[in-house]
Design a protein around this motif. Structure first.
Motif, PDB file in Angstrom:
ATOM      1  N   ARG A   1      -2.427   7.827  -5.682  1.00 20.63           N
ATOM      2  CA  ARG A   1      -3.409   6.574  -4.919  1.00 20.63           C
ATOM      3  C   ARG A   1      -2.407   5.574  -5.256  1.00 20.63           C
ATOM      4  O   ARG A   1      -1.544   5.236  -6.138  1.00 20.63           O
ATOM      5  CB  ARG A   1      -4.478   6.284  -5.784  1.00 20.63           C
ATOM      6  N   ASP A   2      -2.412   4.534  -4.094  1.00 17.65           N
ATOM      7  CA  ASP A   2      -1.607   3.553  -4.227  1.00 17.65           C
ATOM      8  C   ASP A   2      -1.957   2.236  -5.070  1.00 17.65           C
ATOM      9  O   ASP A   2      -3.190   2.076  -5.444  1.00 17.65           O
ATOM     10  CB  ASP A   2      -1.457   2.857  -2.480  1.00 17.65           C
TER      11      ASP A   2
ATOM     12  N   LYS B   1       0.746  -1.278  -0.003  1.00 19.47           N
ATOM     13  CA  LYS B   1      -0.076  -0.077   0.001  1.00 19.47           C
ATOM     14  C   LYS B   1       0.810   1.104  -0.068  1.00 19.47           C
ATOM     15  O   LYS B   1       0.300   2.455  -0.236  1.00 19.47           O
ATOM     16  CB  LYS B   1      -0.994   0.137   1.318  1.00 19.47           C
ATOM     17  N   LYS B   2       2.111   1.196   0.213  1.00 19.12           N
ATOM     18  CA  LYS B   2       3.152   2.094   0.169  1.00 19.12           C
ATOM     19  C   LYS B   2       3.471   2.438  -1.201  1.00 19.12           C
ATOM     20  O   LYS B   2       4.531   3.719  -1.400  1.00 19.12           O
ATOM     21  CB  LYS B   2       4.107   2.077   1.237  1.00 19.12           C
TER      22      LYS B   2
ATOM     23  N   LYS C   1       2.935   4.059  -4.594  1.00 14.20           N
ATOM     24  CA  LYS C   1       2.106   4.596  -5.558  1.00 14.20           C
ATOM     25  C   LYS C   1       2.185   4.270  -7.038  1.00 14.20           C
ATOM     26  O   LYS C   1       3.009   3.748  -7.434  1.00 14.20           O
ATOM     27  CB  LYS C   1       2.440   6.272  -5.442  1.00 14.20           C
ATOM     28  N   TYR C   2       0.820   4.418  -7.573  1.00 15.34           N
ATOM     29  CA  TYR C   2       0.722   3.929  -8.983  1.00 15.34           C
ATOM     30  C   TYR C   2       1.595   5.032  -9.810  1.00 15.34           C
ATOM     31  O   TYR C   2       1.203   6.472  -9.563  1.00 15.34           O
ATOM     32  CB  TYR C   2      -0.754   3.868  -9.563  1.00 15.34           C
TER      33      TYR C   2
END
Length: 354
Positions: free
Chosen positions: A21-22, A12-13, A15-16
């Motif tokens: 957003r992750d 979850k850390k 980022k896209y």
């Protein structure tokens, strides 16, 4: 060896690329398997951009490999044909009762005339015989109500459902109908999301052939939330010819690709200006960039809109050019764009049916 939930928390850390957003909330992580030999992470990769996919794979590998007790990391990639990628807890996009098609009008940045295009596109589709609704999803800078006009107050049904206003033959709703011109909209993300959900699913849209969504400018979390929440049938991207705006088109295309929404095409606004005195065409912001970029991204180019005073005045005076002057050359361009959008929707519907 870490547990799948611990690995998910670590992922979850990440980022896209290009977004805040992750990758977990984006729905990229399909499965995590922990075994004695190592960890296998299955990625549901929708992006057609190999650089994006390679970056995500590299970051996932590095993050998991850095966790204590992981002897090896194996990455498996599944494409949209194999799976419909959705992370656990991510709601499936919803349809809207009575609405046949939903089209989002987006731009990579503000100031390119996105709302003007959205309003006149909706009116042009109505002029071609479609029943059309228009939702102003730009909570912080709502302008649709000003462009279309307000003749009465918004009402609600006994069931507390919002009744949209209707003007020029289209139904519409906007945050501007609920605040005055001097009110500053200072809301946090969850409040914005709740309002957008109300506008989508708690409005008596009735029977519509198409609901046009005027998205907020940019490609951040607010835009992604909408595109993931509602089942879109297509996206239209608005740009201007200058290089900076064209770079943002790529982000807009990427946004729709990541939520598996077909890009119906690119509209180049402020494409040129024709002098009223000498009748000479001036390409103030350059020319042809939108069409060239659309070709390079393999998406349709829908048309060019010139800089004309009537288009700007129509938005300022609540008399959109397509409704106020259907015979104007710019209105003809909008009708051509609308016809191509309708054709794209029909083609996409036929492909899904076959």
């Amino acid at each position: 060896m870490p547990s799948p939930s611990e690995i998910l928390a670590e992922l979850k850390k990440i980022k896209y690329p290009g977004f805040t957003r992750d990758i977990v909330s984006f729905g990229i992580i399909k499965d995590i398997e922990v075994a004695h030999a190592g960890v296998t992470v299955s990625l549901a990769m929708a992006s057609a951009n190999p650089e994006v996919a390679e970056k995500i794979v590299a970051e996932v590998k590095a993050a998991v490999a850095a966790m204590p007790g992981v002897p090896a990391v194996n990455i498996q990639i599944e494409r949209p044909a194999q799976t419909a990628p959705r992370a656990a807890g991510i709601a499936q996009p919803r349809t809207i009762a009575g609405v046949k098609h939903i089209v989002a009008v987006a731009s990579g940045k503000g100031g390119v005339g996105k709302s003007t295009v959205a309003v006149n596109l909706a009116l042009a589709m109505h002029g071609l015989g479609w029943r059309v609704g228009l939702m102003d999803a730009d909570v912080y800078g709502p302008s649709v109500a000003m462009m279309v006009g307000v003749e009465k107050a918004v009402t609600v049904t006994p069931e507390r459902r919002i009744v949209p206003l209707e003007r020029y033959g289209i139904r519409y709703i906007s945050m501007a109908l609920f605040i005055n011109d001097e009110t500053a909209v200072i809301w946090r993300g969850p409040m914005v999301t709740k309002l957008e959900t109300e506008f989508l699913f708690n409005v008596e849209w009735g029977e519509l052939d198409c609901l046009v969504l005027d998205l907020p400018p940019g490609t951040g979390d607010a835009q992604l939330t909408i595109t993931q929440r509602v089942a879109l049938d297509g996206g239209v991207i608005v740009t201007t010819p200058n290089e900076l705006a064209l770079l943002d088109v790529k982000r807009g295309v990427a946004m729709f690709e990541e939520v598996h929404v077909p890009v119906l095409g690119v509209v180049e606004n402020m494409s040129y200006y024709v002098c009223r005195k000498c009748n000479h065409r001036h390409e103030i912001f350059g020319h042809g960039g939108g069409a060239a970029l659309a070709r390079s991204l393999n998406v349709p180019f829908l048309g060019e809109l010139p800089l004309v005073r009537e288009l700007r005045e129509g938005g300022d005076n609540a008399r959109p050019i397509v409704a106020a002057n259907p015979a104007h050359p710019v209105s003809a361009v909008f009708k051509s764009i609308a016809a191509k959008v309708i054709e794209g929707l029909d083609r996409s519907e036929a492909q899904h049916a076959s």
